[in-house]
Design a protein around this motif. Structure first.
Motif, PDB file in Angstrom:
ATOM      1  N   THR A   4       0.845  -1.188   0.000  1.00  0.00           N
ATOM      2  CA  THR A   4       0.000   0.000   0.000  1.00  0.00           C
ATOM      3  C   THR A   4       0.881   1.239   0.000  1.00  0.00           C
ATOM      4  N   VAL A   5       0.599   2.166  -0.919  1.00  0.00           N
ATOM      5  CA  VAL A   5       1.385   3.388  -1.058  1.00  0.00           C
ATOM      6  C   VAL A   5       0.467   4.585  -0.888  1.00  0.00           C
ATOM      7  N   TYR A   6       0.863   5.519  -0.012  1.00  0.00           N
ATOM      8  CA  TYR A   6       0.169   6.789   0.133  1.00  0.00           C
ATOM      9  C   TYR A   6       0.979   7.871  -0.571  1.00  0.00           C
ATOM     10  N   VAL A   7       0.288   8.728  -1.307  1.00  0.00           N
ATOM     11  CA  VAL A   7       0.946   9.823  -2.021  1.00  0.00           C
ATOM     12  C   VAL A   7       0.373  11.141  -1.530  1.00  0.00           C
ATOM     13  N   LEU A   8       1.210  11.975  -0.919  1.00  0.00           N
ATOM     14  CA  LEU A   8       0.803  13.312  -0.481  1.00  0.00           C
ATOM     15  C   LEU A   8       1.341  14.310  -1.490  1.00  0.00           C
ATOM     16  N   ASP A  11      -0.527  18.649  -6.384  1.00  0.00           N
ATOM     17  CA  ASP A  11      -0.751  18.780  -7.818  1.00  0.00           C
ATOM     18  C   ASP A  11      -1.520  17.541  -8.284  1.00  0.00           C
ATOM     19  N   ALA A  12      -2.785  17.733  -8.627  1.00  0.00           N
ATOM     20  CA  ALA A  12      -3.648  16.603  -8.966  1.00  0.00           C
ATOM     21  C   ALA A  12      -3.141  15.824 -10.177  1.00  0.00           C
ATOM     22  N   SER A  13      -2.545  16.518 -11.139  1.00  0.00           N
ATOM     23  CA  SER A  13      -2.067  15.831 -12.338  1.00  0.00           C
ATOM     24  C   SER A  13      -0.892  14.914 -12.011  1.00  0.00           C
ATOM     25  N   ILE A  14       0.014  15.395 -11.142  1.00  0.00           N
ATOM     26  CA  ILE A  14       1.154  14.563 -10.727  1.00  0.00           C
ATOM     27  C   ILE A  14       0.666  13.397  -9.880  1.00  0.00           C
ATOM     28  N   GLY A  15      -0.232  13.683  -8.945  1.00  0.00           N
ATOM     29  CA  GLY A  15      -0.775  12.626  -8.104  1.00  0.00           C
ATOM     30  C   GLY A  15      -1.483  11.550  -8.917  1.00  0.00           C
ATOM     31  N   GLY A  16      -2.240  11.996  -9.923  1.00  0.00           N
ATOM     32  CA  GLY A  16      -2.946  11.048 -10.770  1.00  0.00           C
ATOM     33  C   GLY A  16      -2.003  10.178 -11.581  1.00  0.00           C
ATOM     34  N   LEU A  17      -0.928  10.777 -12.071  1.00  0.00           N
ATOM     35  CA  LEU A  17       0.067  10.029 -12.843  1.00  0.00           C
ATOM     36  C   LEU A  17       0.744   8.974 -11.965  1.00  0.00           C
ATOM     37  N   ILE A  18       1.093   9.371 -10.740  1.00  0.00           N
ATOM     38  CA  ILE A  18       1.742   8.426  -9.825  1.00  0.00           C
ATOM     39  C   ILE A  18       0.800   7.283  -9.495  1.00  0.00           C
ATOM     40  N   ARG A  19      -0.441   7.622  -9.206  1.00  0.00           N
ATOM     41  CA  ARG A  19      -1.414   6.577  -8.851  1.00  0.00           C
ATOM     42  C   ARG A  19      -1.615   5.610 -10.016  1.00  0.00           C
ATOM     43  N   PHE A  20      -1.781   6.141 -11.218  1.00  0.00           N
ATOM     44  CA  PHE A  20      -1.964   5.288 -12.389  1.00  0.00           C
ATOM     45  C   PHE A  20      -0.770   4.351 -12.574  1.00  0.00           C
ATOM     46  N   SER A  21       0.432   4.897 -12.418  1.00  0.00           N
ATOM     47  CA  SER A  21       1.651   4.113 -12.643  1.00  0.00           C
ATOM     48  C   SER A  21       1.800   3.011 -11.613  1.00  0.00           C
ATOM     49  N   LEU A  22       1.485   3.311 -10.350  1.00  0.00           N
ATOM     50  CA  LEU A  22       1.628   2.311  -9.294  1.00  0.00           C
ATOM     51  C   LEU A  22       0.520   1.257  -9.338  1.00  0.00           C
ATOM     52  N   GLY A  33      -4.341  15.385  -1.285  1.00  0.00           N
ATOM     53  CA  GLY A  33      -3.907  16.703  -1.708  1.00  0.00           C
ATOM     54  C   GLY A  33      -3.503  17.621  -0.574  1.00  0.00           C
ATOM     55  N   THR A  34      -3.853  17.262   0.657  1.00  0.00           N
ATOM     56  CA  THR A  34      -3.529  18.094   1.816  1.00  0.00           C
ATOM     57  C   THR A  34      -3.019  17.233   2.962  1.00  0.00           C
ATOM     58  N   VAL A  35      -2.351  17.876   3.910  1.00  0.00           N
ATOM     59  CA  VAL A  35      -1.863  17.174   5.099  1.00  0.00           C
ATOM     60  C   VAL A  35      -3.035  16.628   5.902  1.00  0.00           C
ATOM     61  N   GLU A  36      -4.105  17.403   5.978  1.00  0.00           N
ATOM     62  CA  GLU A  36      -5.286  16.967   6.730  1.00  0.00           C
ATOM     63  C   GLU A  36      -5.856  15.672   6.156  1.00  0.00           C
ATOM     64  N   GLU A  37      -5.968  15.615   4.823  1.00  0.00           N
ATOM     65  CA  GLU A  37      -6.488  14.410   4.180  1.00  0.00           C
ATOM     66  C   GLU A  37      -5.547  13.225   4.402  1.00  0.00           C
ATOM     67  N   PHE A  38      -4.250  13.484   4.309  1.00  0.00           N
ATOM     68  CA  PHE A  38      -3.256  12.431   4.505  1.00  0.00           C
ATOM     69  C   PHE A  38      -3.346  11.863   5.923  1.00  0.00           C
ATOM     70  N   ILE A  46      -2.404   2.048   7.825  1.00  0.00           N
ATOM     71  CA  ILE A  46      -0.983   2.398   7.793  1.00  0.00           C
ATOM     72  C   ILE A  46      -0.384   1.867   6.495  1.00  0.00           C
ATOM     73  N   PRO A  47       0.189   2.725   5.657  1.00  0.00           N
ATOM     74  CA  PRO A  47       0.749   2.261   4.384  1.00  0.00           C
ATOM     75  C   PRO A  47       2.116   1.619   4.570  1.00  0.00           C
ATOM     76  N   ASP A  48       2.580   0.954   3.527  1.00  0.00           N
ATOM     77  CA  ASP A  48       3.943   0.425   3.529  1.00  0.00           C
ATOM     78  C   ASP A  48       4.937   1.504   3.117  1.00  0.00           C
ATOM     79  N   VAL A  49       4.513   2.336   2.164  1.00  0.00           N
ATOM     80  CA  VAL A  49       5.370   3.406   1.633  1.00  0.00           C
ATOM     81  C   VAL A  49       4.565   4.695   1.548  1.00  0.00           C
ATOM     82  N   ALA A  50       5.201   5.821   1.885  1.00  0.00           N
ATOM     83  CA  ALA A  50       4.570   7.132   1.749  1.00  0.00           C
ATOM     84  C   ALA A  50       5.453   8.018   0.874  1.00  0.00           C
TER      85      ALA A  50
END
Length: 217
Positions: A4-8, A11-22, A33-38, A46-50
């Motif tokens: 499980t990977v969490y991405v904080l 930038d929605a376009s970068i986040g979307g690209l990372i999510r698609f790739s993983l 997109g925010t610290v609060e959401e994270f 609890i993720p394996d990688v952040a």
């Protein structure tokens, strides 16, 4: 390889690209997109990688890094930032980052670094806490040199709790991670922990109304 990977990343376009790739690599990826959401996501699972950006709309990724490493030391944290000078990287690594990737980055490199981080985690074959020792390869557990007879779910539960020692783990997190579902009425989790306690593993601390903490001492 699962993980499980969490991405904080704000930038929605970068986040979307990372999510698609993983996700294309069969990894479970969640973007925030925010610290609060994270932080809300961290309370659920609890993720394996952040993957942590530094410049965020409601905080600083370096502060998030310090908080994650304090609360969940087993999480591998990779900084992902446009601040790519040597001094920036040294700061992040000194604060506990396991890796640092500068923007712009290559998607193939990012995926490779995430997979390398997951391999390092699964490569930790033996976990020792006090007189308790868990061997991940042999799927054995010994307590003060005595071999314990555990079933598969008891072993998986103990391994997850040992990897996240001293962290309060909610019932929902444990039920999802070990059994793949959430059912607030089930006594499955409590029965498994009661069985582990009967075997002499007294590290489990009940956090009433929340879940359990596996104490290192």
């Amino acid at each position: 390889m699962k993980g499980t990977v969490y991405v904080l990343e704000d930038d929605a376009s970068i986040g979307g690209l990372i999510r698609f790739s993983l996700e294309r690599e069969q990894l479970d990826c969640h973007t925030f997109g925010t610290v609060e959401e994270f932080n809300a996501g961290l309370r659920k699972k609890i993720p394996d990688v952040a993957l942590l950006d530094i410049m965020l709309p409601d905080g600083n990724g370096l502060e998030v890094l310090k908080d994650v490493k304090q609360r969940c030391p087993g999480v591998c944290c990779i900084m992902l930032s446009a601040l790519g000078q040597e001094g920036d990287k040294v700061t992040g690594l000194n604060l506990g980052a396991d890796d640092y990737i500068s923007k712009p980055f290559g998607v193939m490199e990012l995926v490779a670094r995430v997979r390398a981080a997951l391999r390092r985690q699964t490569g930790s074959n033996v976990i020792k806490i006090g007189k308790l020792e868990l061997n991940n390869d042999a799927m054995t557990v010994t307590l003060d040199g005595r071999l314990l007879d555990l079933n598969k779910k008891e072993f998986e539960l103990l391994r997850y709790c040992m990897r996240n020692a001293d962290i309060v783990l909610t019932r929902d997190v444990l039920l999802t991670e070990i059994w793949g579902y959430v059912d607030t009425e089930t006594r499955t989790l409590d029965n498994h922990i009661a069985r582990l306690r009967k075997l002499g593993i007294d590290n489990f601390e009940t956090v009433f109304g929340v879940g359990y903490r596996f104490k290192k001492s």
